[in-house]
Design an enzyme around this catalytic site. Structure first.
Site, PDB file in Angstrom:
ATOM      1  N   SER A 151       0.865  -1.181   0.000  1.00  0.00           N
ATOM      2  CA  SER A 151       0.000   0.000   0.000  1.00  0.00           C
ATOM      3  C   SER A 151       0.901   1.229   0.000  1.00  0.00           C
ATOM      4  O   SER A 151       2.054   1.166   0.432  1.00  0.00           O
ATOM      5  CB  SER A 151      -0.887   0.007   1.254  1.00  0.00           C
ATOM      6  OG  SER A 151      -1.523   1.260   1.430  1.00  0.00           O
ATOM      7  N   TYR A 164      -1.863   0.516  10.649  1.00  0.00           N
ATOM      8  CA  TYR A 164      -1.855   0.018   9.273  1.00  0.00           C
ATOM      9  C   TYR A 164      -0.552   0.384   8.574  1.00  0.00           C
ATOM     10  O   TYR A 164       0.031  -0.432   7.854  1.00  0.00           O
ATOM     11  CB  TYR A 164      -3.050   0.599   8.523  1.00  0.00           C
ATOM     12  CG  TYR A 164      -3.212   0.062   7.121  1.00  0.00           C
ATOM     13  CD1 TYR A 164      -3.345  -1.300   6.879  1.00  0.00           C
ATOM     14  CD2 TYR A 164      -3.266   0.934   6.025  1.00  0.00           C
ATOM     15  CE1 TYR A 164      -3.509  -1.795   5.590  1.00  0.00           C
ATOM     16  CE2 TYR A 164      -3.440   0.450   4.745  1.00  0.00           C
ATOM     17  CZ  TYR A 164      -3.553  -0.911   4.525  1.00  0.00           C
ATOM     18  OH  TYR A 164      -3.715  -1.394   3.246  1.00  0.00           O
TER      19      TYR A 164
END
Length: 266
Positions: A151, A164
């Site tokens: 990501s 995250y």
């Protein structure tokens, strides 16, 4: 990430020796990017082993594309061993897609259990599956490729994304390290780092099923990425000539300049 884990008594799936197609393994294949990638790999002629925790959904997908369903929690050693057995002795493509985000609290208010879950699935799950399938990837005769779905959160920080971003930074560094360690082996090691992708479940899971909060993530954004966009990029990376390694591919919607800077029309 709230899906129930498969039963420990899930049947063992042995590869069909008569099936001579190249094998691709996709984790987190029950929805979103994973499901789109599995479908596209099947269209490219691969025997696709679809792995996910939701047994019924992953079976439906496998039936649809003529693949193999393996109920699998990537943090469970027995499940991962069953996945490796189902994949067989040679694997051409491994897409480590299982992962996800939970919560959007600042570090000062962090829920350590959610951080642990994100790290376990995103990082340790990717590690476990890669270790289990590496011999089969090497055995693919120079065609083996690992595509880790990271990501932009693995490259940049943003407020509220602490747990995250920690997990996805871990995926990024693990990918780089593995590439260094396998530089003399016939396996390519790659990473795709998507930005904002509008899928049915990512933000819904992040906010514990709160549909209103999930919808606000994409509200007013002209043209966020969709799962098919990322799947097409993953399959492009995986199908480059064997001597070509796409180390890192960052893919974002035009409206997103950074995790924290997104154009909205409303």
């Amino acid at each position: 990430m709230t899906d129930p884990a498969p039963s420990s008594t899930a049947p063992t799936v042995d590869p069909d020796p008569a099936d001579r197609r190249r094998t691709a393994v996709v984790t987190g294949a029950s929805s979103g990017i994973g499901a789109a990638t599995a479908r596209l790999l099947a269209e490219h002629g691969y025997r696709v082993v679809c792995a996910a925790r939701r047994a019924e959904k992953v079976q439906d997908l496998a039936d649809e594309i003529g693949g193999v369903a393996v109920p699998c929690d990537v943090t469970d050693a027995d499940d991962v061993a069953r996945l490796a057995q189902a994949a067989g002795e040679q694997v051409t493509v491994l897409v480590n897609n299982a992962g996800g985000a939970l919560g959007l609290e600042p570090v000062a208010e962090a829920d350590a259990e959610l951080w642990q879950t994100m790290y376990s699935v995103n990082v340790l799950g990717t590690l476990a599956v890669t270790k289990a399938l590496l011999p089969a990837l090497v055995a693919a005769g120079g065609e083996g490729v690992v595509v880790n779905v990271g990501s932009i959160a693995g490259l940049l920080a943003y407020e509220g994304g602490g747990g995250y971003t920690v997990a996805k930074h871990g995926v990024h560094v693990m990918t780089e390290t593995l590439r260094l360690e396998l530089y003399d082996q016939p396996v390519r090691v790659t990473e795709i780092a998507p930005g904002m992708v509008h899928t049915e479940e990512f933000s819904l899971t992040r906010f514990g099923g709160d549909r209103e909060r999930a919808d606000q993530v994409y509200e007013g954004v002209p043209g966020p990425l969709v799962a098919q966009d990322v799947a097409e990029a993953v399959v492009w990376m995986a199908t480059r000539p064997a001597h070509v390694n796409v180390d890192l591919l960052v893919i974002k919607p035009r409206a997103q300049a950074a995790p924290h800077k997104v154009h909205r029309t409303t």
